[in-house]
Design an enzyme around this catalytic site. Structure first.
Site, mmCIF file in Angstrom:
data_model
loop_
_atom_site.group_PDB
_atom_site.id
_atom_site.type_symbol
_atom_site.label_atom_id
_atom_site.label_comp_id
_atom_site.label_asym_id
_atom_site.label_seq_id
_atom_site.Cartn_x
_atom_site.Cartn_y
_atom_site.Cartn_z
ATOM 1 N N GLU A 20 2.137 4.022 -1.932
ATOM 2 C CA GLU A 20 0.945 4.549 -2.612
ATOM 3 C C GLU A 20 1.032 6.054 -2.889
ATOM 4 O O GLU A 20 0.073 6.795 -2.688
ATOM 5 C CB GLU A 20 -0.316 4.190 -1.820
ATOM 6 C CG GLU A 20 -0.448 2.681 -1.681
ATOM 7 C CD GLU A 20 -1.715 2.207 -0.973
ATOM 8 O OE1 GLU A 20 -2.507 3.052 -0.552
ATOM 9 O OE2 GLU A 20 -1.886 0.983 -0.858
ATOM 10 N N GLU A 26 2.309 -7.759 -1.614
ATOM 11 C CA GLU A 26 0.985 -7.885 -0.963
ATOM 12 C C GLU A 26 0.041 -8.763 -1.781
ATOM 13 O O GLU A 26 -1.143 -8.448 -1.955
ATOM 14 C CB GLU A 26 0.360 -6.494 -0.767
ATOM 15 C CG GLU A 26 1.241 -5.552 0.025
ATOM 16 C CD GLU A 26 0.574 -4.209 0.327
ATOM 17 O OE1 GLU A 26 -0.643 -4.063 0.163
ATOM 18 O OE2 GLU A 26 1.316 -3.295 0.739
HETATM 19 C C1 XIL Z 1 -4.706 -2.764 4.793
HETATM 20 C C2 XIL Z 1 -4.868 -3.792 5.903
HETATM 21 O O1 XIL Z 1 -4.795 -5.084 5.349
HETATM 22 C C3 XIL Z 1 -6.187 -3.582 6.609
HETATM 23 O O2 XIL Z 1 -6.263 -4.428 7.753
HETATM 24 C C4 XIL Z 1 -6.330 -2.126 7.036
HETATM 25 O O3 XIL Z 1 -7.612 -1.923 7.576
HETATM 26 C C5 XIL Z 1 -6.127 -1.179 5.869
HETATM 27 O O4 XIL Z 1 -4.863 -1.460 5.279
HETATM 28 N N1 XIL Z 1 -2.110 -1.614 0.554
HETATM 29 C C6 XIL Z 1 -1.246 -1.526 1.601
HETATM 30 C C7 XIL Z 1 -1.629 -2.079 2.915
HETATM 31 O O5 XIL Z 1 -0.117 -1.086 1.415
HETATM 32 O O6 XIL Z 1 -1.074 -1.354 3.983
HETATM 33 C C8 XIL Z 1 -3.122 -2.164 3.078
HETATM 34 O O7 XIL Z 1 -3.393 -2.866 4.287
HETATM 35 C C9 XIL Z 1 -3.744 -2.841 1.881
HETATM 36 C C10 XIL Z 1 -3.465 -2.083 0.622
#
Ligand code: XIL
Length: 386
Positions: free
Chosen positions: A175, A289
């Site tokens: 990110e 994801e």
């Molecule tokens: C999210 C998790 O799913 C949650 O449990 C946590 O509270 C916040 O992070 N992009 C990513 C992940 O790369 O690390 C994130 O994960 C979701 C968005």
């Protein structure tokens, strides 16, 4: 060691027995598990995993059973993020990661269940509580660029080195690209601790250190909103090329693919074009994801779709993206961000949305599960990648 392996074996056997009681439709169905079908298509098939649920034997073991049955790849959802591991200068909490893949010289839950592990994430390039260790943020004013470079080097070498050969791929940077396209710095990089200290150089250093620590690991630049064509996917490609030009090893792009029902992915569209231009430039990609959220009628629980027809629209997205993965010789894997609506981040994060995964709150297959199985069973051969 022998002792813990035996324990793990017993746990695994207990798990299988429990599974046929807990999830009869899946355990006794005629369809092989998704991981088996995906392996026949040479496609690593993964999920994010909440290690606290695995370790607590959540839902009488069903969470672990179903995960190990359906997936051959796991990425810890939160437990490999810097705040979870990096508790202070030269201080680390290895407890969860060791449980998953074993301390040096040992194995863990993942190997016992024949799952490969994807690491997430070495540099989470934003300054939130779940992305940057609090102690580092507090010291920011005193940290010089040289010290920042040393911190980054120590952290990445220590973590990646500890699990060398056991974590086959890492999201090295996550990110990094700003949500505001008007941010005109090089690559549209987000304002973050690492950017403020080191500028775009932090990208290069993070990849260099990771490759030094494990030369065989796949290394990804992971991002959201960079899946089709646009300033973010342009920036991802620019960064990957910039790294490569300087002789820095990088495997390719991690594409988060947090989707909503109704999203469209079709041959020839921007998603396909982005995958193809990455391939043309010599880069792989991985779906990292995937979830497909919909409006829900039960707010925080996020289990009940507001419109039942959305379940089929959700299946379309899971299937169409799988088709893209299968059609793309440079796609190194298809990974979902959670596999049961019983445990999923969307309702807590995005009010009024949820039901985003392929199994319902009772671990029963939704249309999306069946659509994936059906497509994986289709006879078309897949090139075995590059
Ligand atoms: C999210 C998790 O799913 C949650 O449990 C946590 O509270 C916040 O992070 N992009 C990513 C992940 O790369 O690390 C994130 O994960 C979701 C968005």
């Amino acid at each position: 060691m022998t002792r813990s392996r035996t324990t793990l074996h017993r746990a695994a056997i207990g798990v299988l027995v429990g599974l046929s009681l807990a999830v009869p439709a899946m355990a006794q169905g005629t369809t092989p598990p998704l991981r088996t079908l995906a392996a026949r298509r040479h496609l690593p098939f993964g999920t994010a995993g909440a290690l606290e649920l695995l370790r607590a034997n959540a839902d009488a073991g069903t969470y672990a059973d179903v995960m190990a049955k359906e997936f051959d790849m796991i990425e810890p959802e939160n437990q490999l993020k810097p705040p979870a591991i990096w508790t202070g200068p030269d201080q680390y909490d290895w407890s969860n990661a060791d449980w998953l893949v074993g301390a040096p010289g040992q194995t863990g839950w993942a190997q016992a269940h024949h799952m490969q592990v994807r690491g997430h994430v070495l540099v989470y390039a934003r300054d939130d509580g779940y992305t940057l260790p609090e102690w580092l943020r507090r010291q920011e004013a005193q940290i010089t660029p040289d010290q920042a470079r040393k911190y980054l080097s120590d952290y990445i070498h220590t973590l990646v080195g500890r699990y060398k050969g056991k974590i086959f791929a890492w999201d090295v940077v996550n990110e990094a690209i700003d949500d505001n396209p008007a941010n005109q710095n090089r690559f549209h990089l987000r304002d973050s601790f690492w950017f403020r200290k080191l500028g775009p150089e932090f990208l290069k250093l993070a990849f260099q250190y990771a490759h030094e620590a494990d030369p065989d690991a796949e290394l990804y630049l992971n991002e959201y909103g960079a899946e089709g064509l646009g300033y973010k996917s342009d920036a991802v490609l620019d960064i990957l090329k910039w790294l490569k030009e300087q002789g820095v090893f990088v495997t390719g792009a991690g594409m988060q693919y947090h989707q909503s029902v109704g999203d469209s992915i079709k041959p020839g569209d921007a998603h396909y074009q982005n995958a193809q231009r990455l391939q043309a430039a010599g880069f792989a990609f991985m779906v990292t994801e995937l979830d497909v959220a919909m409006p829900v009628s039960d707010g925080r629980a996020g289990l009940i779709p507001a419109n039942a027809a959305d379940l089929d629209r959700q299946a379309d997205v899971y299937r169409d993206l799988l088709q893209l993965a299968l059609d793309s010789p440079n796609c190194h894997g298809y990974q979902v961000w959670g596999f049961t609506d019983a445990h999923n981040w969307i309702p807590g994060f995005s009010k009024g949305r949820g039901a985003a995964t392929i199994l319902d709150g009772k671990y029963q297959p939704k249309p999306a599960y069946r659509a994936i199985a059906q497509l994986l069973k289709a006879p078309a051969p897949r090139a075995s990648g590059e």
